[in-house]
Design a protein around this motif. Sequence first.
Motif, short mmCIF file in Angstrom:
data_model
loop_
_atom_site.label_atom_id
_atom_site.label_comp_id
_atom_site.label_asym_id
_atom_site.label_seq_id
_atom_site.Cartn_x
_atom_site.Cartn_y
_atom_site.Cartn_z
N MET A 43 0.82 -1.18 0.00
CA MET A 43 0.00 0.00 0.00
C MET A 43 0.87 1.26 0.00
SD MET A 43 -3.12 0.68 -0.11
CE MET A 43 -4.44 1.70 0.35
N LYS A 44 1.95 1.21 0.79
CA LYS A 44 2.84 2.37 0.87
C LYS A 44 3.50 2.63 -0.49
CE LYS A 44 6.52 4.44 3.50
NZ LYS A 44 7.41 4.35 4.63
N ASN A 45 3.90 1.56 -1.20
CA ASN A 45 4.50 1.72 -2.53
C ASN A 45 3.52 2.35 -3.50
OD1 ASN A 45 6.97 0.68 -1.79
ND2 ASN A 45 6.47 -1.40 -2.44
N MET A 46 2.25 1.98 -3.39
CA MET A 46 1.24 2.55 -4.27
C MET A 46 1.07 4.04 -3.99
SD MET A 46 -2.54 1.12 -4.78
CE MET A 46 -3.71 1.87 -5.86
N GLU A 47 1.05 4.41 -2.70
CA GLU A 47 0.94 5.83 -2.33
C GLU A 47 2.15 6.61 -2.84
OE1 GLU A 47 0.37 6.17 1.88
OE2 GLU A 47 -1.42 4.91 1.82
N GLU A 48 3.33 6.01 -2.70
CA GLU A 48 4.55 6.67 -3.17
C GLU A 48 4.52 6.82 -4.69
OE1 GLU A 48 7.88 8.73 -2.38
OE2 GLU A 48 6.66 7.77 -0.85
N SER A 49 4.03 5.80 -5.39
CA SER A 49 3.92 5.89 -6.85
C SER A 49 2.95 6.98 -7.27
CB SER A 49 3.47 4.55 -7.44
OG SER A 49 4.44 3.57 -7.24
N LEU A 50 1.84 7.08 -6.57
CA LEU A 50 0.87 8.13 -6.87
C LEU A 50 1.45 9.51 -6.61
CD1 LEU A 50 -2.45 6.59 -5.48
CD2 LEU A 50 -1.89 7.07 -7.86
N LYS A 51 2.19 9.64 -5.53
CA LYS A 51 2.83 10.91 -5.20
C LYS A 51 3.83 11.30 -6.30
CE LYS A 51 5.55 13.24 -1.67
NZ LYS A 51 6.23 13.11 -0.38
N ARG A 52 4.63 10.33 -6.74
CA ARG A 52 5.60 10.60 -7.81
C ARG A 52 4.90 10.97 -9.11
NH1 ARG A 52 9.80 5.75 -6.56
NH2 ARG A 52 10.81 6.77 -4.79
N ALA A 53 3.80 10.28 -9.41
CA ALA A 53 3.06 10.59 -10.63
C ALA A 53 2.51 12.01 -10.59
CB ALA A 53 1.94 9.58 -10.83
N MET A 54 2.01 12.41 -9.43
CA MET A 54 1.48 13.77 -9.28
C MET A 54 2.60 14.80 -9.41
SD MET A 54 -1.72 13.75 -9.13
CE MET A 54 -1.94 15.46 -8.72
N VAL B 10 19.64 17.67 -16.80
CA VAL B 10 19.47 16.35 -16.21
C VAL B 10 18.46 15.52 -17.00
CG1 VAL B 10 20.06 17.15 -13.89
CG2 VAL B 10 17.70 17.16 -14.60
N LYS B 11 18.60 14.20 -16.87
CA LYS B 11 17.69 13.29 -17.55
C LYS B 11 16.34 13.27 -16.86
CE LYS B 11 21.10 10.07 -19.32
NZ LYS B 11 21.51 8.65 -19.38
N LEU B 12 15.30 13.03 -17.64
CA LEU B 12 13.95 12.94 -17.08
C LEU B 12 13.81 11.84 -16.05
CD1 LEU B 12 11.69 13.54 -20.21
CD2 LEU B 12 11.98 15.04 -18.25
N ASP B 13 14.64 10.79 -16.14
CA ASP B 13 14.51 9.71 -15.17
C ASP B 13 14.89 10.14 -13.75
OD1 ASP B 13 17.29 9.69 -15.26
OD2 ASP B 13 17.46 7.57 -15.76
N CYS B 14 15.47 11.32 -13.61
CA CYS B 14 15.73 11.86 -12.26
C CYS B 14 14.44 12.12 -11.52
CB CYS B 14 16.55 13.16 -12.34
SG CYS B 14 18.28 12.85 -12.62
N LEU B 15 13.35 12.21 -12.25
CA LEU B 15 12.06 12.46 -11.62
C LEU B 15 11.57 11.26 -10.81
CD1 LEU B 15 10.35 14.40 -14.50
CD2 LEU B 15 11.29 15.34 -12.39
N SER B 16 12.28 10.14 -10.90
CA SER B 16 11.93 8.99 -10.07
C SER B 16 12.89 8.87 -8.88
CB SER B 16 11.95 7.70 -10.90
OG SER B 16 13.26 7.46 -11.38
N LEU C 57 23.30 19.29 -5.48
CA LEU C 57 22.62 18.73 -6.65
C LEU C 57 23.57 17.82 -7.42
CD1 LEU C 57 20.17 18.45 -8.43
CD2 LEU C 57 20.80 20.60 -9.56
N GLN C 58 24.82 18.21 -7.53
CA GLN C 58 25.81 17.37 -8.22
C GLN C 58 25.93 16.02 -7.52
OE1 GLN C 58 27.59 18.34 -11.06
NE2 GLN C 58 28.11 16.18 -11.13
N MET C 59 25.95 16.01 -6.19
CA MET C 59 26.04 14.75 -5.44
C MET C 59 24.82 13.88 -5.69
SD MET C 59 27.96 15.68 -1.80
CE MET C 59 26.41 15.72 -0.97
N ILE C 60 23.63 14.47 -5.72
CA ILE C 60 22.40 13.71 -5.98
C ILE C 60 22.47 13.07 -7.37
CG2 ILE C 60 19.92 13.95 -6.44
CD1 ILE C 60 19.87 16.02 -4.14
N LEU C 61 22.90 13.85 -8.35
CA LEU C 61 22.98 13.33 -9.73
C LEU C 61 24.05 12.26 -9.87
CD1 LEU C 61 22.56 16.71 -11.66
CD2 LEU C 61 20.81 14.97 -11.19
N GLU C 62 25.21 12.46 -9.23
CA GLU C 62 26.29 11.46 -9.29
C GLU C 62 25.87 10.17 -8.61
OE1 GLU C 62 29.22 11.33 -10.85
OE2 GLU C 62 28.68 13.24 -11.79
N LYS C 63 25.21 10.28 -7.46
CA LYS C 63 24.73 9.10 -6.73
C LYS C 63 23.79 8.30 -7.63
CE LYS C 63 22.07 8.24 -2.52
NZ LYS C 63 21.46 8.92 -1.37
#
Length: 128
Positions: A1-12, A74-80, A112-118
């Motif tokens: 259930m938590k994963n579904m909520e997190e997925s909905l939050k990311r989609a929004m 940055v790549k769009l996949d950073c949105l996940s 931000l650089q650290m987030i992207l490198e990670k």
Amino acid sequence: MKNMEESLKRAMMLKLFIRKLKRVLLLSASRGANVRETGFDEVMEAAKIVPVDVKKGHFAVTAIKGEEPKRFVVKLDCLSNPDFLSLLEQAKEEYGFQQEGVLAVPCRPEELQMILEKRRRRRASTEW
């Protein structure tokens, strides 16, 4: 259930982000041009113009805290990425959705650089 909520939050968050990008592109395209005079189709065509360094599947972000703001593509996949989504949430809280121009995030360029490198290291380790 938590994963579904997190997925909905990311989609929004993604939906809001895309809406923001469209608004910014329209605003930047219409600067200096009266929409009534040029016509909607011409403004929409101008909105498709993207800086050369922003390749398909990417977007520009500026880290604005610290001494000197720095622009990142940055790549769009950073949105996940949860860390990047947290930055977007902070940007929404600090600036709202009324920002004009490049998307600004409230962190130092080094953060931000650290987030992207990670993210890159994590993706590279799963590709092997």
